[in-house]
Enzyme design. Structure first.
Site: not given
Ligand SMILES: NC(=O)c1ccc[n+]([C@@H]2O[C@H](COP(=O)([O-])OP(=O)(O)OC[C@H]3O[C@@H](n4cnc5c(N)ncnc54)[C@H](O)[C@@H]3O)[C@@H](O)[C@H]2O)c1
Length: 252
Positions: A42, A68, A90, A98, A146, A160, A164, A192
């Site tokens: 993370d 990062d 992930n 964002g 996504s 975004y 993807k 979602l």
């Molecule tokens: N939540 C949704 O509804 C949803 C829907 C479709 C796809 N997704 C995809 O699922 C994945 C996870 O989403 P989420 O909702 O759990 O996200 P989130 O925002 O809850 O968590 C993301 C984590 O990634 C970390 N992060 C961000 N930038 C980073 C970097 N540069 N290096 C390392 N870590 C980093 C953040 O610190 C955070 O802990 C993503 O790829 C997102 O595009 C999520």
């Protein structure tokens, strides 16, 4: 009848990016429960370490690996010396979400960050782990994608979705290039997920009602899919984009 293997990933090393919370945390927990040793990445060292500690508290094997993923030098240093069998890309949501915006109003640094995080980091980490996987003759590359990759949405996520979609294309090519080396590559395109709002809110209820199975996705749903893709049993899936969205039908 062969007994069911409850720990199909025993002996495997996995790296899950952005695993300090949300979907990534769920993936890390399920991979660990299936026997993998998990490097929990993370941006936040505190969150990475907390999830790794949680896994160890449950009897699993994990270490926090904060860096990062958009920082090439940091990524190279972090994975140097690790033999990563399973890479789950992930991380995809920048801190603070964002700043979604209609595309013409989106500052170039915002769309660049989406490409850096959702496409360039996937490319870079893949290049860092594939040579070792190929040498060992086994590997798994998973992109968390996504539905925004496949569908136009009026919620300010054009960059975004484009990033993807680029990642999904990379995955298809990787599957063909590296399948012969024992490496599969697949995308899980999520709908979602829980956590975006609470059931009972009219907006959230409307969204839930548009999902045929009547519920939002959960981190464990994604984690179980990652376990399957990473197992021997999931080895036939390669170069695929699998939509995990409860059957949501795309359209306008
Ligand atoms: N939540 C949704 O509804 C949803 C829907 C479709 C796809 N997704 C995809 O699922 C994945 C996870 O989403 P989420 O909702 O759990 O996200 P989130 O925002 O809850 O968590 C993301 C984590 O990634 C970390 N992060 C961000 N930038 C980073 C970097 N540069 N290096 C390392 N870590 C980093 C953040 O610190 C955070 O802990 C993503 O790829 C997102 O595009 C999520």
């Amino acid at each position: 009848m062969e007994p069911y293997d409850a720990r199909p990933l025993a002996g495997r090393v996995a790296l899950v990016t952005g695993a300090g919370q949300g979907v990534g945390r769920g993936i890390a927990m399920r991979l660990a429960a299936a026997g993998a040793k998990v490097a929990v990445n993370d941006l936040s060292p505190a969150r990475a370490d907390a999830v790794a500690a949680e896994i160890r508290d449950h009897g699993g094997d994990a270490l926090g690996l904060a860096f990062d993923v958009t920082d090439a030098a940091a990524a190279e240093t972090a994975v140097n010396g690790l033999e990563i069998d399973i890479l789950v890309n992930n991380a995809g949501v920048p801190p603070g979400g964002g700043r979604p915006n209609r595309f013409a109003e989106m500052p170039p640094e915002d769309w660049q960050l989406q490409i850096d995080l959702n496409l360039a980091a996937l490319m870079r980490l893949t290049q860092l782990v594939i040579p070792g996987q190929a040498k060992r003759g086994w590997g798994r590359i998973i992109q968390i994608s996504s539905g925004a990759s496949a569908r136009g949405l009026a919620i300010g996520v054009a960059a975004y979705g484009a990033a993807k979609a680029g990642g999904e294309s990379l995955i298809r090519h990787l599957g063909v290039e590296y399948g012969p080396a024992g490496i599969t590559a697949n995308s899980l395109a999520l709908g979602l997920m829980e956590g975006v709002g609470r059931a009972g809110d009219p907006g959230v209820d409307r969204l839930i009602n548009s999902i045929p199975i009547g519920r939002l996705g959960r981190p464990d749903d994604v984690g179980e899919a990652c376990v399957w893709l990473s197992s021997e049993a999931g080895g036939l899936a390669n170069g695929q984009v699998i939509h995990l969205n409860g059957g949501t039908v795309f359209g306008r």
